[in-house]
Write an enzyme that holds these catalytic residues in place. Structure first.
Site, PDB file in Angstrom:
ATOM      1  N   GLY A  49       0.824  -1.200   0.000  1.00  0.00           N
ATOM      2  CA  GLY A  49       0.000   0.000   0.000  1.00  0.00           C
ATOM      3  C   GLY A  49       0.859   1.250   0.000  1.00  0.00           C
ATOM      4  N   GLY A  99       8.352   0.926   2.208  1.00  0.00           N
ATOM      5  CA  GLY A  99       9.127   0.919   0.968  1.00  0.00           C
ATOM      6  C   GLY A  99       8.308   0.995  -0.297  1.00  0.00           C
ATOM      7  N   CYS A 100       6.987   1.112  -0.167  1.00  0.00           N
ATOM      8  CA  CYS A 100       6.137   1.112  -1.366  1.00  0.00           C
ATOM      9  C   CYS A 100       6.343   2.365  -2.219  1.00  0.00           C
ATOM     10  CB  CYS A 100       4.670   0.976  -0.965  1.00  0.00           C
ATOM     11  SG  CYS A 100       4.305  -0.551  -0.057  1.00  0.00           S
ATOM     12  N   THR A 101       6.538   3.518  -1.576  1.00  0.00           N
ATOM     13  CA  THR A 101       6.799   4.740  -2.332  1.00  0.00           C
ATOM     14  C   THR A 101       8.130   4.634  -3.066  1.00  0.00           C
ATOM     15  OG1 THR A 101       5.506   6.081  -0.779  1.00  0.00           O
ATOM     16  CG2 THR A 101       7.110   7.240  -2.164  1.00  0.00           C
ATOM     17  N   SER A 155       7.672   2.288  -6.162  1.00  0.00           N
ATOM     18  CA  SER A 155       6.963   2.903  -7.281  1.00  0.00           C
ATOM     19  C   SER A 155       7.806   3.984  -7.942  1.00  0.00           C
ATOM     20  CB  SER A 155       5.635   3.493  -6.802  1.00  0.00           C
ATOM     21  OG  SER A 155       4.737   2.471  -6.429  1.00  0.00           O
TER      22      SER A 155
END
Length: 303
Positions: A164, A184-186, A189
């Site tokens: 998310g 770490g999702c940002t 992406s």
């Protein structure tokens, strides 16, 4: 097959639901139907059950409105068994059972957004190499329209699944940073964003997938100026089709971080899981695409 004795509690939705799907074979039939096995012979081969028992369970599920018979051949007439909207409503139940099994039966009961390299969960995901993404899996794009997670425009699709990502830091669930593998999702992406031209030159589309709502994904994509689609698997269609690993946070089933490289024929050619080094996983996906295009074997992150 004789219908099971009614559980007798007309007011309890759990008891009434179990009256339909309480037999363990029926849930496995729903599982395999979600994975793209629709014909009698396919289901019988996958499940290894007798033809008589399978025919009985299929009739039960059709009568209950979980499956519908769809003709695919006229002479002689033959049917496929497809999940109805009522049947697709069982997919979160399957994912919840899988999550519980991964955590408490196969695992040690720890809340994680990742896994160990030697876990049976990781072995299940690596076994996806050579399998197909079912043709009927559709995800919701940020515009609210259904989209195929596999691009038909390029030889390969890099499909990265993430737990998310939000436009505002206060939108993350409480305790998010303390869940192993969740942060770490940002970074992931944005790393794909910064290397998108290289993926395009190599012949690959990039799609991100999470179980977030499309409006949440749209806000995040606009903030980070992403130039590739983020797709919502909020209904868990892809998770159920591929038996992808999930975890629960803030009452929502969320995909664990993993990456699939899929060819135009929908065959999964490479799998990266668990992902512990985000930058390295993006580079490994790019290398896999380049080497596939060149006719070689991809380099695996776990080699």
């Amino acid at each position: 097959m004789a219908r099971r004795t009614s559980l007798g509690d007309a007011e309890c939705a759990i008891a009434q639901a179990l009256d339909v799907v309480g037999d363990w074979w029926t849930l496995l039939i729903v599982r395999d139907s979600a994975r793209g096995a629709h014909r009698f012979e396919e289901l019988q081969r996958e499940l290894g059950m007798s033809r008589k028992v399978l025919a009985e369970r299929l009739k039960l599920l059709v009568d209950a409105g979980v499956l519908e018979k769809v003709p695919y051949q006229e002479r002689p007439v033959r049917h496929e068994y497809r999940l109805t909207p009522r049947g697709r409503g069982l997919l979160p139940v399957l994912i919840a059972l899988q999550d519980w099994g991964d955590t408490w039966v196969l695992g040690e009961g720890e809340l994680m957004a990742t896994a160990t390299d030697t876990s049976r969960e990781a072995a299940r995901i690596h076994a996806l190499r050579g399998t197909r993404v079912p043709d009927d899996v559709q995800l919701v794009g940020s515009d609210g329209e259904l989209r195929d997670p596999v691009s038909a425009r390029t030889p390969f699709t890099v499909l990265y699944c993430f737990p998310g990502a939000y436009a505002r830091s206060e939108s993350y669930p409480p305790g998010w940073s303390g869940i192993p593998g969740a942060p770490g999702c940002t970074l992931e992406s944005c790393t794909y964003r910064d290397q998108l031209a290289e993926f395009t030159a190599a012949g690959a589309s990039v799609h991100g997938v999470s179980t977030q709502r499309p409006d949440e994904q749209r806000a995040f994509a606009e903030k980070e100026r992403l130039r590739f689609p983020l797709l919502s698997d909020a209904d868990l269609a892809l998770a159920a089709a591929l038996r992808l690993p999930t975890f629960r946070a803030a009452g929502v089933s969320r995909l664990k971080r993993l990456t699939l490289v899929i060819d135009r024929e929908r065959v999964i050619r490479e799998v990266f899981y668990p992902v512990t080094d985000i930058a390295a996983s993006v580079e490994a996906a790019l290398t896999a695409v380049r080497e596939r295009q060149a006719g070689g074997l991809p380099v695996r992150l776990d080699d």
